[in-house]
Design a protein around this motif. Sequence first.
Motif, PDB file in Angstrom:
ATOM      1  N   SER A 193     -36.571  77.183  62.603  1.00  0.00           N
ATOM      2  CA  SER A 193     -36.976  76.825  61.244  1.00  0.00           C
ATOM      3  C   SER A 193     -36.298  75.532  60.793  1.00  0.00           C
ATOM      4  O   SER A 193     -36.927  74.670  60.177  1.00  0.00           O
ATOM      5  CB  SER A 193     -36.656  78.000  60.310  1.00  0.00           C
ATOM      6  N   ALA A 194     -35.017  75.385  61.124  1.00  0.00           N
ATOM      7  CA  ALA A 194     -34.291  74.167  60.727  1.00  0.00           C
ATOM      8  C   ALA A 194     -34.875  72.945  61.418  1.00  0.00           C
ATOM      9  O   ALA A 194     -35.103  71.910  60.788  1.00  0.00           O
ATOM     10  CB  ALA A 194     -32.814  74.310  61.090  1.00  0.00           C
ATOM     11  N   LEU A 251     -30.709  61.184  68.246  1.00  0.00           N
ATOM     12  CA  LEU A 251     -31.259  61.340  69.595  1.00  0.00           C
ATOM     13  C   LEU A 251     -32.667  60.771  69.681  1.00  0.00           C
ATOM     14  O   LEU A 251     -33.512  61.259  70.437  1.00  0.00           O
ATOM     15  CB  LEU A 251     -31.254  62.816  69.993  1.00  0.00           C
ATOM     16  N   ALA A 263     -34.091  78.426  57.268  1.00  0.00           N
ATOM     17  CA  ALA A 263     -32.855  77.668  57.397  1.00  0.00           C
ATOM     18  C   ALA A 263     -32.462  77.085  56.038  1.00  0.00           C
ATOM     19  O   ALA A 263     -33.320  76.661  55.279  1.00  0.00           O
ATOM     20  CB  ALA A 263     -33.057  76.543  58.401  1.00  0.00           C
ATOM     21  N   GLN A 301     -38.287  72.036  59.933  1.00  0.00           N
ATOM     22  CA  GLN A 301     -38.174  71.350  58.640  1.00  0.00           C
ATOM     23  C   GLN A 301     -37.634  69.931  58.808  1.00  0.00           C
ATOM     24  O   GLN A 301     -38.089  69.004  58.141  1.00  0.00           O
ATOM     25  CB  GLN A 301     -37.264  72.136  57.701  1.00  0.00           C
ATOM     26  N   ALA A 302     -36.686  69.792  59.726  1.00  0.00           N
ATOM     27  CA  ALA A 302     -36.104  68.467  59.933  1.00  0.00           C
ATOM     28  C   ALA A 302     -37.124  67.513  60.555  1.00  0.00           C
ATOM     29  O   ALA A 302     -37.196  66.338  60.194  1.00  0.00           O
ATOM     30  CB  ALA A 302     -34.874  68.571  60.828  1.00  0.00           C
ATOM     31  N   PHE A 308     -24.445  71.262  63.794  1.00  0.00           N
ATOM     32  CA  PHE A 308     -25.663  72.076  63.820  1.00  0.00           C
ATOM     33  C   PHE A 308     -25.355  73.438  64.458  1.00  0.00           C
ATOM     34  O   PHE A 308     -25.744  74.479  63.956  1.00  0.00           O
ATOM     35  CB  PHE A 308     -26.754  71.341  64.611  1.00  0.00           C
ATOM     36  N   ARG A 309     -24.615  73.371  65.542  1.00  0.00           N
ATOM     37  CA  ARG A 309     -24.299  74.600  66.270  1.00  0.00           C
ATOM     38  C   ARG A 309     -23.478  75.562  65.422  1.00  0.00           C
ATOM     39  O   ARG A 309     -23.711  76.760  65.394  1.00  0.00           O
ATOM     40  CB  ARG A 309     -23.538  74.262  67.551  1.00  0.00           C
ATOM     41  N   THR A 353     -38.323  64.023  58.864  1.00  0.00           N
ATOM     42  CA  THR A 353     -38.107  62.731  59.513  1.00  0.00           C
ATOM     43  C   THR A 353     -39.381  62.171  60.117  1.00  0.00           C
ATOM     44  O   THR A 353     -39.380  61.066  60.643  1.00  0.00           O
ATOM     45  CB  THR A 353     -37.075  62.872  60.648  1.00  0.00           C
ATOM     46  N   ILE A 399     -26.255  74.142  72.894  1.00  0.00           N
ATOM     47  CA  ILE A 399     -27.056  74.960  71.980  1.00  0.00           C
ATOM     48  C   ILE A 399     -28.311  75.426  72.701  1.00  0.00           C
ATOM     49  O   ILE A 399     -29.236  74.653  72.953  1.00  0.00           O
ATOM     50  CB  ILE A 399     -27.485  74.199  70.710  1.00  0.00           C
ATOM     51  N   ALA A 419     -29.737  69.189  61.252  1.00  0.00           N
ATOM     52  CA  ALA A 419     -30.791  68.948  62.243  1.00  0.00           C
ATOM     53  C   ALA A 419     -31.348  67.541  62.092  1.00  0.00           C
ATOM     54  O   ALA A 419     -31.607  66.862  63.095  1.00  0.00           O
ATOM     55  CB  ALA A 419     -31.902  69.986  62.075  1.00  0.00           C
ATOM     56  N   VAL A 420     -31.507  67.100  60.851  1.00  0.00           N
ATOM     57  CA  VAL A 420     -32.015  65.745  60.606  1.00  0.00           C
ATOM     58  C   VAL A 420     -31.075  64.712  61.246  1.00  0.00           C
ATOM     59  O   VAL A 420     -31.513  63.794  61.930  1.00  0.00           O
ATOM     60  CB  VAL A 420     -32.178  65.481  59.089  1.00  0.00           C
ATOM     61  N   MET A 428     -29.052  65.141  63.711  1.00  0.00           N
ATOM     62  CA  MET A 428     -29.139  65.257  65.160  1.00  0.00           C
ATOM     63  C   MET A 428     -30.389  64.521  65.662  1.00  0.00           C
ATOM     64  O   MET A 428     -30.335  63.771  66.638  1.00  0.00           O
ATOM     65  CB  MET A 428     -29.207  66.740  65.519  1.00  0.00           C
ATOM     66  N   ILE A 429     -31.495  64.740  64.973  1.00  0.00           N
ATOM     67  CA  ILE A 429     -32.759  64.107  65.373  1.00  0.00           C
ATOM     68  C   ILE A 429     -32.629  62.586  65.314  1.00  0.00           C
ATOM     69  O   ILE A 429     -33.051  61.878  66.224  1.00  0.00           O
ATOM     70  CB  ILE A 429     -33.909  64.606  64.458  1.00  0.00           C
ATOM     71  N   LYS A 430     -32.014  62.126  64.263  1.00  0.00           N
ATOM     72  CA  LYS A 430     -31.887  60.669  64.099  1.00  0.00           C
ATOM     73  C   LYS A 430     -31.062  60.063  65.222  1.00  0.00           C
ATOM     74  O   LYS A 430     -31.332  58.961  65.685  1.00  0.00           O
ATOM     75  CB  LYS A 430     -31.258  60.343  62.745  1.00  0.00           C
ATOM     76  N   LEU A 487     -28.198  73.277  57.041  1.00  0.00           N
ATOM     77  CA  LEU A 487     -28.582  73.318  58.451  1.00  0.00           C
ATOM     78  C   LEU A 487     -29.696  72.310  58.724  1.00  0.00           C
ATOM     79  O   LEU A 487     -29.685  71.609  59.741  1.00  0.00           O
ATOM     80  CB  LEU A 487     -29.039  74.733  58.821  1.00  0.00           C
ATOM     81  N   VAL A 488     -30.646  72.248  57.797  1.00  0.00           N
ATOM     82  CA  VAL A 488     -31.755  71.309  57.969  1.00  0.00           C
ATOM     83  C   VAL A 488     -31.219  69.881  58.022  1.00  0.00           C
ATOM     84  O   VAL A 488     -31.621  69.088  58.874  1.00  0.00           O
ATOM     85  CB  VAL A 488     -32.801  71.460  56.837  1.00  0.00           C
ATOM     86  N   TYR A 521     -36.127  62.802  70.597  1.00  0.00           N
ATOM     87  CA  TYR A 521     -37.088  62.831  69.498  1.00  0.00           C
ATOM     88  C   TYR A 521     -37.768  61.472  69.376  1.00  0.00           C
ATOM     89  O   TYR A 521     -37.172  60.437  69.672  1.00  0.00           O
ATOM     90  CB  TYR A 521     -36.376  63.173  68.187  1.00  0.00           C
ATOM     91  N   ASP A 557     -30.515  74.340  53.433  1.00  0.00           N
ATOM     92  CA  ASP A 557     -30.577  72.878  53.395  1.00  0.00           C
ATOM     93  C   ASP A 557     -29.513  72.229  54.266  1.00  0.00           C
ATOM     94  O   ASP A 557     -29.744  71.190  54.887  1.00  0.00           O
ATOM     95  CB  ASP A 557     -30.422  72.384  51.949  1.00  0.00           C
ATOM     96  N   THR A 604     -33.626  80.850  62.888  1.00  0.00           N
ATOM     97  CA  THR A 604     -33.063  79.867  61.963  1.00  0.00           C
ATOM     98  C   THR A 604     -33.048  78.480  62.598  1.00  0.00           C
ATOM     99  O   THR A 604     -33.385  77.496  61.953  1.00  0.00           O
ATOM    100  CB  THR A 604     -31.625  80.262  61.578  1.00  0.00           C
ATOM    101  N   ILE A 608     -24.356  67.515  66.836  1.00  0.00           N
ATOM    102  CA  ILE A 608     -24.727  68.719  67.570  1.00  0.00           C
ATOM    103  C   ILE A 608     -23.761  69.847  67.216  1.00  0.00           C
ATOM    104  O   ILE A 608     -24.166  70.985  66.974  1.00  0.00           O
ATOM    105  CB  ILE A 608     -24.716  68.455  69.092  1.00  0.00           C
TER     106      ILE A 608
END
Lengths: 653, 725
Positions: free
Chosen positions: A465-466, B570, B555, A469-470, B632-633, A474, A336, B563-564, B566-568, B559-560, A435, B557, A462, B629
């Motif tokens: 923005s995503a 990584l 974005a 927000q994420a 998300f992609r 978190t 990505i 992303a959440v 993915m963040i968790k 997608l968000v 992260y 919800d 997008t 990932i």
Amino acid sequence: MASRTSKQAVVYILDASPSMNEPYKNAGNDSTSNKETNKQTKLEAAKEAITGLVTELMLESKTNECSIIVLNTEKTNHHLHSDDDKEVQDALDEDDDYEIMFPKITELCPIIRPNLDLLRDLQKVSVVANERDSLDEDESRQGGFCDGILLAASSMRKKTAGKKFARKIILFTDAERQVDIHFDLLDDAIEDLRDMNCTMTVIGLDFERSAEFDEAAAIEAGEQNEDQQEGGDPKHRRDSDDTTVEEGETNIEQDQEDTNTNDIDMDERPDSPSDEQVRAERVKDDNEMFLISFTKYTGGEVHAASDIQQMLTESMGKRLTKSTLNKIEFHIAPGIAVNARMSIATSRQNVPSLKKHAVSFDAEGNSIRNMFGEIIGEPIVQDTSHWDVDKEDIEVFLIDRADAYAYGSDLIPIGKLDLEGLKQRSPPKVSIIGYVSTSRIPISAWIGPMRLLSGPGAKAGTAISALAQALEKTNQFAIVRYIKQTDADPEMGILSPYTPKSDDDEEESKSKPKYLSYTKIPFADDVESLLMLPLVNDISGEKGQKACDELIDAFMLPDDALVSSKIPNPAIRTFRKTMIKRALDRDFKGIVGGRDEIDEGCDVISTPQNILKKGKDACERFRRAFPLEVVEQTTKKGRAKKKFLLSDSQNSI
Amino acid sequence: MSDFEDDPWGDDPDWISDSNDEIENGTGQSDSKTNASTGIAGAQHTILLLDAQQSMFESYIRTSDDSEYEYASRYERISPFDAGLIAAEKLLHHKVSNVANTRRGKRDGVAIVLFNCPQLANVENLANNSIRTLMTLKPPGVEQIQTIRSCLNEVDSKRDITGSTDTRVTPKRKRDLYDELYASKQEVEENGDGDYHFDVIHQSTSLKSALIEINSMLNEAKCVKKNSRTSTDVEDEKTVWIFTNEDDPIDGEDKRKTPVLSAANDLIENEVQIKLWPMPRQDKKPFNKNIFYNHLVTEDEDIEGGEEIDEANIESSPKEEELDFDSIIGKFMETLTKSRKVQSIPFLLPDWKFTQRDGPSPYPGMMIDIYQSVRVKKKPQPIIINTNTKKRTKKVSYLRFKDTYNPVDEKCIRTYVEFGGEKIEMTKQDVIEIKSKSNVNPKEASLVLFGFKNREKMNRPDQLSLVDRSLFAYPNEGMVKGSRAAFASLYEAMLRKGVIGIGELLQRVNASSRLVAIIPQEEYVDEDLLQGLLLVPLAYEDDMRATPQSEDNDADDELVSAAVDMIKNLNLDSNVVIGESFENPVLKTFWNYIESIALGTELKEIDPDEDDTMPRDEKDVLKVCCEEIESFRKLLPEDEVAVSEKKRKISSVMTENASIDWFKAYKERILEEFTINDLKSYLRNHDLRLSGRKSDLIQRIEDHIESIIGDDKMTFEGDNKVIDV
């Protein structure tokens, strides 16, 4: 508006009608101007405001252009007519019916890049002492704001049509004079201005109404005939204006009739001021209404300005420099990657640096000036040469010079090409490493200034923005490796959610973060090793804690106080004021605009006066709870303390 | 040349430093008036005094297997003397790299002196013969580094990778100091030759002589700045570190004490700090400083603060049964690299104007020390040298008329600022006055408190309008008594009530002040809680830039939440420690290169895996987070153009088609039969451009193969045969 799309073209219209010579009623609460504010006339206030605006325009960008139109001048001198023009003069002499376009208006300059002469000319503008008796009615109404607007529109079209400008007309008037309104020309002017996206701002000195039109109102079918109706928004209308007329011409006549009557009234019964007052009020009221309706169709604002500061802020908006959006690859995760944009969000500004030139002196030791009064300065260049460190007369020429780097006390010669080989090649890029919880990156590790990561297209926008927000949800930061330019050295940083600030603070809390802000963080070796004893053991008892709590409670600042991002840098402000003052007054050698000139309690960079007054006791109690005593500092010599003195050792033996 | 490294806010000359002089200890000729006012110290000279008695050479200090210190990593145990030498090496290395990377410390001198050496009998002065100067006091360079390294075990640039568990390797070194010192002794003992006498003087006498020697060394060294007594210039810092494993050099006899202390007193008179670095004793008894050394060492100048912690560490460490070598060196380096305060300034209450010194009820304000939390190290700027002499050139600048190139008389030079196309006269003095008039407290450098705000809205860089680095403030009880209690209590109250302060910080009378957020710091650095106030400079309106306008790409919800996830997955919380993670790869490479040239050694290879600033290996990332990932992609809307880099990476991971015999295909002219992906994989592998139509790709491949076989005979990877053209 937060940002400007391009260079600006502004026409300032300054009304120099007799009424502008009257003192400015609402003046006095301006904290930044000099102390004579109270005596300032409306004209002077407007001049000061225009000076401020023009200088802002000059400082903002060299490509900005402006023009100043002065109403009600003795002579007529603008791009459509010049009294000094011989041909025109001849035509005037020959032809009795020759009509001067927009008489009694002077254009200080066409729309050009503003210079100091324009500002100096502006300072010279004064109200022409109109002897009313000597003027006929027509003449007394000449040179009004309507003509000014028409002229401004014409000038705007002539000079900027087809070019990329953000256009604006700013009118400073008290609208107290009865003036000619050329309805026949207005429609065309409005259409012109709408075409050019030129907005109209009216700074109404002692106005009663304000209005704001974000966009030009739609012109409905058949509007041309109903112009008057539209123009006078029924809400604002007063009883006297209830006669709606279809034709502009008729309306003027109506106005004229009114005026006539009033003029007669005034002349004949000078001892009934109430009538005159009523009439004046009505004129002003009508004028205000006219301006509001005009603004409605061009888009713009009408401000009832109460002081210069307000005039400046209202007409300027927030003047934030736009940043360049640099193309950058944003690698979010394997597979990505998006094309994003990086731009500067904050950038520390300093007092401008001085330049050097060589001047010559006359017999008295003053620098020689040219015929325009400018100092003649010869440009100079710096010539750097390299010399042998031991033999002073041997110059080291380029061919004998090499680059070296310090290895302690030794110098190691290293060629430029060798270092090129050490570089890591990469396009500009931001790559997410992972992260972390926000608590892992302490504030002490944030290294400003900030940058913003935004997306030009739907995909990047997008994705950003995503992520924003994420991250907010978190409570994490993204750790990134950032390469500013192609092949530049990498730096580490964090991405955090960024919510664009809106004017409405309440909305801000609701709106979602849209961009990511980038903040640099230190490499391992950049973090200084600080080892301090914990402070916990030194926290004083109850009395001390109470004193601290009281101090904090007493000095809690309201949200809108001391918001640094809305406070101009005082040093830069003082520098500019001094520079402008010196530019306009060449003999001036002092400093203006320092914080010492600001009245007690008006300094925005200070504790608000009411809080300070209330908090005095808390401060006093804090002082009583924590007595301090300056320790006399001995000189450095002999300061190293000895645990053991010679005499002690001898005693102990 | 200017040196703004001491500008705690960055490189900007305007902000703190208006003078272009080299602020710190750059040349020794710097204008030190400014230094005195800001409390910036002079050079730091360090003299290491190593005990060379026999037990110091016994290898009994434990090392850990994964020691960070390459000189010790392969040995189970090393001697206290070697530990001292390794500390010296680290010190020299630190000083040398400091000059390169921070341009600071150019005048810092280092010396190494040994005492308690065996003496030769046939020399006149036995006491002087018991000390040896390994290196005399001067700023270290190649020579010093080479000297110290030659005395240490050689480090193989290529580590033993056989995985042998036998860590006992016979030490190899170019120069064995033990042999040098004691060889003759052994010979004498063996031969029974009576010409030599050993240990005829007591070790306290040797220590005394060493202290006297050091004093004269300090007085003679060129790098030490000598100030007159009346001078207000900042003194150089001079420290003697004694490395010994003997806590009782006087054998319990008080009469031996006095001469040593007398010599020490002379040093102290000369502004020298004497510090002890106790080594573990061979008999594993704790090192008792009370017997003697506590009388010798100087007290730390700053009563409070970090120094005491160090003191505590020193005290506790030798008591441990077996002291780990890494911790000895680690603590030594910590002490050496400890950040020095930038300045001390008063912290004033909001109504300070009414309580100024000349007012009716003067209140001095708490005294605070300002430190830098972060000092960004940069690659140094090259110095221009004369290739004939290998010395730095002397740079001379003249001002000349641009047109005629004639020299300009200094008196004719005026400064101006350009505005509206005209030159407006403005002098440097004017600018100083302008700045001074724009400061809340033009009289003195200070921090003025205006009030408090709730902290909750100041948790992100954008909420603070961050423009620069922060500074760290800590109370100074030594200058204003009572500061510590007031500061600590206010700090605690701010933390408890969840507020931050807003104030104005002026660091120099001639500089511009800055609005700062005053944030109580409650962060852990390693395991230590670093308590104090952070001063974070805030952006003025002038510093703000407009937010870019872009179309709304909000974005959804789904997608968000992708992303959440993915963040968790990584999260790196356990890996990232500020101050430890992210070694600057550029400086590391650069320094490695400079050092190899300077010392004439082989260029060390840097393991790319050690670079934690690089994104982790894609396969590793995909192992833990592939689904997240991917989802998300998939949810991202597609743009017209994708990043070429991305394509390259994915496909290079997926398709490395090694089965194709390209040369054969070329010869048989069947390249056209391959898919574009296959063609691109060839181009990619050979770093060729990927753009263009299929025919372009084929042409490019053909050109490439032809170019390879063009140079007479070549082995072509494709079919491993030699092509004969």
